[in-house]
Design a protein around this motif. Sequence first.
Motif, PDB file in Angstrom:
ATOM      1  N   VAL A 182      11.289 -20.203  37.532  1.00 42.07           N
ATOM      2  CA  VAL A 182      11.442 -18.952  38.295  1.00 42.07           C
ATOM      3  C   VAL A 182      12.851 -18.387  38.091  1.00 42.07           C
ATOM      4  O   VAL A 182      13.035 -17.181  37.935  1.00 42.07           O
ATOM      5  N   GLN A 183      13.831 -19.267  38.057  1.00 37.17           N
ATOM      6  CA  GLN A 183      15.206 -18.801  37.844  1.00 37.17           C
ATOM      7  C   GLN A 183      15.334 -18.042  36.519  1.00 37.17           C
ATOM      8  O   GLN A 183      16.000 -17.023  36.442  1.00 37.17           O
ATOM      9  N   VAL A 184      14.662 -18.539  35.481  1.00 38.75           N
ATOM     10  CA  VAL A 184      14.759 -17.894  34.169  1.00 38.75           C
ATOM     11  C   VAL A 184      14.095 -16.518  34.211  1.00 38.75           C
ATOM     12  O   VAL A 184      14.600 -15.548  33.637  1.00 38.75           O
ATOM     13  N   LEU A 185      12.970 -16.422  34.911  1.00 37.45           N
ATOM     14  CA  LEU A 185      12.265 -15.139  34.980  1.00 37.45           C
ATOM     15  C   LEU A 185      12.989 -14.151  35.896  1.00 37.45           C
ATOM     16  O   LEU A 185      13.085 -12.966  35.586  1.00 37.45           O
ATOM     17  N   ARG A 186      13.518 -14.652  37.008  1.00 38.13           N
ATOM     18  CA  ARG A 186      14.348 -13.792  37.874  1.00 38.13           C
ATOM     19  C   ARG A 186      15.498 -13.202  37.071  1.00 38.13           C
ATOM     20  O   ARG A 186      15.820 -12.028  37.197  1.00 38.13           O
ATOM     21  N   ALA A 187      16.123 -14.060  36.257  1.00 38.75           N
ATOM     22  CA  ALA A 187      17.337 -13.650  35.535  1.00 38.75           C
ATOM     23  C   ALA A 187      17.071 -12.506  34.564  1.00 38.75           C
ATOM     24  O   ALA A 187      17.980 -11.785  34.193  1.00 38.75           O
ATOM     25  N   ASP A 216      18.842 -25.187  27.750  1.00 34.43           N
ATOM     26  CA  ASP A 216      18.760 -24.327  26.551  1.00 34.43           C
ATOM     27  C   ASP A 216      19.102 -22.874  26.892  1.00 34.43           C
ATOM     28  O   ASP A 216      19.687 -22.156  26.084  1.00 34.43           O
ATOM     29  N   VAL A 217      18.765 -22.450  28.101  1.00 38.26           N
ATOM     30  CA  VAL A 217      19.110 -21.086  28.516  1.00 38.26           C
ATOM     31  C   VAL A 217      20.615 -20.994  28.763  1.00 38.26           C
ATOM     32  O   VAL A 217      21.285 -20.051  28.333  1.00 38.26           O
ATOM     33  N   GLN A 218      21.156 -22.014  29.426  1.00 42.31           N
ATOM     34  CA  GLN A 218      22.611 -22.016  29.683  1.00 42.31           C
ATOM     35  C   GLN A 218      23.401 -21.901  28.382  1.00 42.31           C
ATOM     36  O   GLN A 218      24.424 -21.214  28.326  1.00 42.31           O
ATOM     37  N   ALA A 219      22.871 -22.565  27.326  1.00 43.76           N
ATOM     38  CA  ALA A 219      23.595 -22.559  26.048  1.00 43.76           C
ATOM     39  C   ALA A 219      23.686 -21.138  25.477  1.00 43.76           C
ATOM     40  O   ALA A 219      24.655 -20.792  24.802  1.00 43.76           O
ATOM     41  N   GLN A 220      22.684 -20.279  25.756  1.00 45.92           N
ATOM     42  CA  GLN A 220      22.701 -18.917  25.203  1.00 45.92           C
ATOM     43  C   GLN A 220      23.317 -17.915  26.173  1.00 45.92           C
ATOM     44  O   GLN A 220      23.473 -16.753  25.834  1.00 45.92           O
ATOM     45  N   TYR A 221      23.543 -18.346  27.394  1.00 46.99           N
ATOM     46  CA  TYR A 221      23.888 -17.391  28.452  1.00 46.99           C
ATOM     47  C   TYR A 221      25.060 -17.955  29.238  1.00 46.99           C
ATOM     48  O   TYR A 221      24.886 -18.594  30.263  1.00 46.99           O
ATOM     49  N   PRO A 222      26.296 -17.706  28.738  1.00 49.15           N
ATOM     50  CA  PRO A 222      27.456 -18.303  29.394  1.00 49.15           C
ATOM     51  C   PRO A 222      27.601 -17.831  30.844  1.00 49.15           C
ATOM     52  O   PRO A 222      27.249 -16.697  31.170  1.00 49.15           O
ATOM     53  N   GLU A 223      28.111 -18.720  31.679  1.00 48.56           N
ATOM     54  CA  GLU A 223      28.174 -18.451  33.108  1.00 48.56           C
ATOM     55  C   GLU A 223      28.964 -17.174  33.425  1.00 48.56           C
ATOM     56  O   GLU A 223      28.606 -16.423  34.336  1.00 48.56           O
ATOM     57  N   GLU A 224      30.001 -16.893  32.616  1.00 48.98           N
ATOM     58  CA  GLU A 224      30.820 -15.710  32.931  1.00 48.98           C
ATOM     59  C   GLU A 224      30.069 -14.403  32.668  1.00 48.98           C
ATOM     60  O   GLU A 224      30.480 -13.338  33.101  1.00 48.98           O
ATOM     61  N   LYS A 225      28.933 -14.486  31.926  1.00 51.31           N
ATOM     62  CA  LYS A 225      28.147 -13.258  31.675  1.00 51.31           C
ATOM     63  C   LYS A 225      27.038 -13.069  32.711  1.00 51.31           C
ATOM     64  O   LYS A 225      26.232 -12.143  32.613  1.00 51.31           O
ATOM     65  N   LEU A 226      26.947 -13.969  33.670  1.00 57.14           N
ATOM     66  CA  LEU A 226      25.848 -13.930  34.643  1.00 57.14           C
ATOM     67  C   LEU A 226      25.735 -12.548  35.294  1.00 57.14           C
ATOM     68  O   LEU A 226      26.708 -11.992  35.786  1.00 57.14           O
ATOM     69  N   ARG A 227      24.505 -11.997  35.257  1.00 61.12           N
ATOM     70  CA  ARG A 227      24.229 -10.703  35.905  1.00 61.12           C
ATOM     71  C   ARG A 227      23.260 -10.981  37.039  1.00 61.12           C
ATOM     72  O   ARG A 227      22.230 -11.604  36.844  1.00 61.12           O
ATOM     73  N   GLN A 228      23.575 -10.531  38.242  1.00 58.81           N
ATOM     74  CA  GLN A 228      22.635 -10.721  39.346  1.00 58.81           C
ATOM     75  C   GLN A 228      21.666  -9.547  39.391  1.00 58.81           C
ATOM     76  O   GLN A 228      22.095  -8.392  39.448  1.00 58.81           O
ATOM     77  N   PRO A 229      20.348  -9.812  39.356  1.00 59.50           N
ATOM     78  CA  PRO A 229      19.399  -8.722  39.588  1.00 59.50           C
ATOM     79  C   PRO A 229      19.681  -8.116  40.966  1.00 59.50           C
ATOM     80  O   PRO A 229      20.159  -8.804  41.868  1.00 59.50           O
ATOM     81  N   ILE A 230      19.369  -6.828  41.114  1.00 60.72           N
ATOM     82  CA  ILE A 230      19.584  -6.173  42.407  1.00 60.72           C
ATOM     83  C   ILE A 230      18.594  -6.772  43.404  1.00 60.72           C
ATOM     84  O   ILE A 230      17.406  -6.912  43.098  1.00 60.72           O
TER      85      ILE A 230
END
Length: 371
Positions: A182-187, A216-230
């Motif tokens: 769910v976290q991956v789909l929310r993101a 595997d998702v973390q490896a492509q998506y660094p924490e500093e780029k995290l975007r919160q859905p509205i």
Amino acid sequence: MLEQDHIYMARAFELAKKGRFTTSPNPNVGCVIVRDGEIVGEGYHQKAGEPHAEVHALRMAGDKAKGATAYVTLEPCSHHGRTPPCAEALINAGITRVVAAMQDPNPQVAGRGLFMLSQAGIETASNILLEEAEALNRGFLKRMRTAFPYIQLKLAASLDGKTALANGESKWITSPAARKDVQVLRAQASAILSTSNTVLADDPALTVRWNELPADVQAQYPEEKLRQPIRIVLDRHNRVKPEHKVTQLEGECWLIRPTPDTTETWQGNVEQLAIPADDNGIDLVILMMQLAKRNVNSIWVEAGAKLAGSLLKLGLVDELIVYIAPKLLGDTARGLVSLPELSALSDAPQFEFTDVEKVGNDLRVRLRPVW
Ligand code: AOF
Ligand code: ZN
């Protein structure tokens, strides 16, 4: 179309997908530049306001773009938006052939990008791997074509289709693996939609937690780029308060209420959107049109049976994502979706399965409505 076109376009899709957590409200786009059978430039769109895929690929190719073919997963743009037109950049760089997976339905582009290229003497081709192109940007494409967002309804149920015990207990029906999924789909969603009932019952965060994403998702998506859905909460009676987590956490929170609450002091990330309501609740059709106007491409709905039923009845749902846990809750437990009583099976809303996957000990099934 050349035989190798598919191979380079498939690579462009791989690149485009790297932007799937960060480009909203812009589309995911990838670009590959090839000269004499060699990839000389690659790029993808990373974030709205930043350069488009073509610009990244042209920068990498430099002089080698002269006489080369550009593969792009979406028609190059022709307009001056937040960035100058990519069609112009491709022309100026000396590209001699452009292959686009699909035309861009954005009314500001809509064929003009390919037209500009061909006017400049560049050979163009489009509609290659079209199904992938459609699947890559369901939200962006739906908003551009219909002025409604793409709506995904997430449901979690027992084997007998129940979501909660008669006493309301519902918290952990599905496994931790399903919650990670769910976290991956929310993101990937532009926004997460819930209701004040859910907020008052569980005080959920409705955020993406980087440390809960799979490795595997973390490896492509660094924490500093995290975007919160509205985070969007339907709150007809102004029951959500500044102390609820949805209003406090990082990222935007939009409270949907007929009359804004001016008695509380809200943090800067909280906005109240005035949308009319009647006894059945907020007018969901008006809401969705307003959200699309505010560039919301896709909405991930996590709420109760009532909102699920209302969205389905109005024909607003594009996709169901149901996690099924191998448990039985019995016939006193609560059902998945509130719908009016049916008198004939032929009146039952119908769906088709588009995907089935085992996620931990649960099943994840994806369906779309059949009209
Ligand atoms: C992207 N990335 O790689 C391509 C896009 O606001 P702008 O100037 O960034 O323009 C966004 C529009 O450009 C977008 O809606 C789409 O129609 C077109 N192509 N957009 O964000 C890209 N190639
Ligand atoms: Zn562009």
